[in-house]
Design a protein around this motif. Structure first.
Motif, PDB file in Angstrom:
ATOM      1  N   PRO A  50      57.596  36.215  28.126  1.00  8.69           N
ATOM      2  CA  PRO A  50      58.416  35.198  28.817  1.00  8.69           C
ATOM      3  C   PRO A  50      57.566  34.411  29.800  1.00  8.69           C
ATOM      4  CG  PRO A  50      58.810  37.366  29.749  1.00  8.69           C
ATOM      5  CD  PRO A  50      57.893  37.573  28.585  1.00  8.69           C
ATOM      6  N   LEU A  53      58.931  33.130  33.050  1.00  6.74           N
ATOM      7  CA  LEU A  53      58.949  34.141  34.106  1.00  6.74           C
ATOM      8  C   LEU A  53      57.597  34.235  34.794  1.00  6.74           C
ATOM      9  CD1 LEU A  53      60.021  36.653  35.616  1.00  6.74           C
ATOM     10  CD2 LEU A  53      59.523  37.977  33.566  1.00  6.74           C
ATOM     11  N   VAL A 155      58.380  43.659  32.286  1.00  3.27           N
ATOM     12  CA  VAL A 155      59.332  43.318  31.225  1.00  3.27           C
ATOM     13  C   VAL A 155      59.179  44.277  30.048  1.00  3.27           C
ATOM     14  CG1 VAL A 155      59.964  41.593  29.501  1.00  3.27           C
ATOM     15  CG2 VAL A 155      59.515  40.886  31.847  1.00  3.27           C
ATOM     16  N   SER A 159      61.819  47.024  28.718  1.00  3.64           N
ATOM     17  CA  SER A 159      62.310  46.840  27.345  1.00  3.64           C
ATOM     18  C   SER A 159      62.103  48.093  26.519  1.00  3.64           C
ATOM     19  CB  SER A 159      61.600  45.649  26.692  1.00  3.64           C
ATOM     20  OG  SER A 159      61.871  44.455  27.381  1.00  3.64           O
ATOM     21  N   ARG A 164      65.861  45.183  26.008  1.00  2.29           N
ATOM     22  CA  ARG A 164      65.285  43.889  26.365  1.00  2.29           C
ATOM     23  C   ARG A 164      65.971  43.277  27.595  1.00  2.29           C
ATOM     24  NH1 ARG A 164      60.636  40.913  25.770  1.00  2.29           N
ATOM     25  NH2 ARG A 164      61.051  38.699  25.536  1.00  2.29           N
ATOM     26  N   ARG A 165      67.262  43.460  27.681  1.00  6.76           N
ATOM     27  CA  ARG A 165      68.004  42.891  28.815  1.00  6.76           C
ATOM     28  C   ARG A 165      67.526  43.510  30.127  1.00  6.76           C
ATOM     29  NH1 ARG A 165      72.936  44.242  31.305  1.00  6.76           N
ATOM     30  NH2 ARG A 165      74.033  42.451  32.216  1.00  6.76           N
ATOM     31  N   LEU A 168      64.021  42.157  31.017  1.00  8.08           N
ATOM     32  CA  LEU A 168      64.009  40.807  31.591  1.00  8.08           C
ATOM     33  C   LEU A 168      64.527  40.799  33.025  1.00  8.08           C
ATOM     34  CD1 LEU A 168      65.148  38.689  28.524  1.00  8.08           C
ATOM     35  CD2 LEU A 168      62.891  38.685  29.598  1.00  8.08           C
ATOM     36  N   TRP A 169      65.603  41.533  33.267  1.00 12.09           N
ATOM     37  CA  TRP A 169      66.114  41.618  34.632  1.00 12.09           C
ATOM     38  C   TRP A 169      65.057  42.209  35.567  1.00 12.09           C
ATOM     39  CZ3 TRP A 169      69.896  39.602  37.393  1.00 12.09           C
ATOM     40  CH2 TRP A 169      71.010  39.082  36.737  1.00 12.09           C
ATOM     41  N   TRP A 172      62.347  39.601  36.310  1.00 12.81           N
ATOM     42  CA  TRP A 172      62.770  38.569  37.259  1.00 12.81           C
ATOM     43  C   TRP A 172      62.896  39.114  38.684  1.00 12.81           C
ATOM     44  CZ3 TRP A 172      62.335  33.620  36.782  1.00 12.81           C
ATOM     45  CH2 TRP A 172      62.349  33.033  35.505  1.00 12.81           C
TER      46      TRP A 172
END
Length: 222
Positions: A50, A53, A155, A159, A164-165, A168-169, A172
């Motif tokens: 990402p 990010l 990340v 994951s 994966r969610r 990503l959280w 971030w």
């Protein structure tokens, strides 16, 4: 004769049932294979790092350095608070006295800290001047780069260990949480480099163990 016909009918029914069961099982296995292939392709298409990010994390840190002018370091104690022992070692390297003298003077070689970061700082001193604001700004930029790369490792760790969610959280949060931003922008020290190295070592360990292979995997390296 009736009993023979009944036996023949029962036999045909059993053969038909076995055939239907076999065909049904093969059909289910075929569907599962196709589903696995499809999910593999889908996950592979989502494995790109990402980069939004990464660049957000990097630019936020650079913005804080510029807005807060954190490159302006204390001048007291002969610039010791600039980079502490690492700064003294880098100064010794630049002045041709070798990797040593972490507390000033000329005390000879040292094993006070591992070489990579002091040598990076020595290279910056050589290019932009010893204990200058420009050198400090460059080092904060390098540390911000290390910290932004760590977000990508976070990340993948999230994951692989969750999904994966979550990954990503987590990335971030690392990118925007003030507690993780303060280190690369305030101190010229090897904290951001160490965090990045440790994070990617953990990523590699998870890959070697095959943990989370069905989840997203970044493509920074194979």
């Amino acid at each position: 004769m009736d009993s023979g016909l009944r036996a023949s009918s029962v036999h045909c029914a059993k053969v038909s049932e076995r055939t239907d069961s076999s065909l049904g099982g093969n059909f289910v296995r075929l569907i599962e294979m196709k589903t696995t292939e499809h999910s593999g392709v889908a996950s592979n298409s989502s494995l790109r790092p990402p980069w939004a990010l990464f660049w957000t994390a990097f630019l936020v840190r650079i913005a804080v350095v510029l807005i807060g002018r954190t490159y302006r370091t204390p001048q007291g104690l002969d610039h010791f608070n600039y980079a502490f022992e690492i700064g003294r070692i880098a100064q010794s390297v630049v002045e041709g006295r070798g990797f040593g003298s972490p507390f000033g003077g000329n005390t000879g070689p040292t094993a006070w800290i591992m070489p990579p970061y002091p040598l990076i700082l020595a290279g910056v001193f050589k290019l932009a001047g010893t204990y200058t604001a420009l050198s400090a700004g460059i080092m904060h930029g390098i540390d911000s780069l290390f910290s932004a790369f760590t977000a990508l490792a976070v990340v993948e760790i999230g994951s692989r260990t969750f999904d994966r969610r979550v990954g990503l959280w987590s990335g971030w949060i690392w990118a925007l949480y003030p507690g993780t931003i303060q280190y690369p922008i305030h101190w010229i020290w090897d904290m951001s480099l160490a965090a990045m190295c440790f994070s990617f070592m953990l990523v590699q360990a998870l890959r070697m163990a095959g943990i989370g292979d069905g989840q997203a995997r970044l493509t920074l390296w194979n």
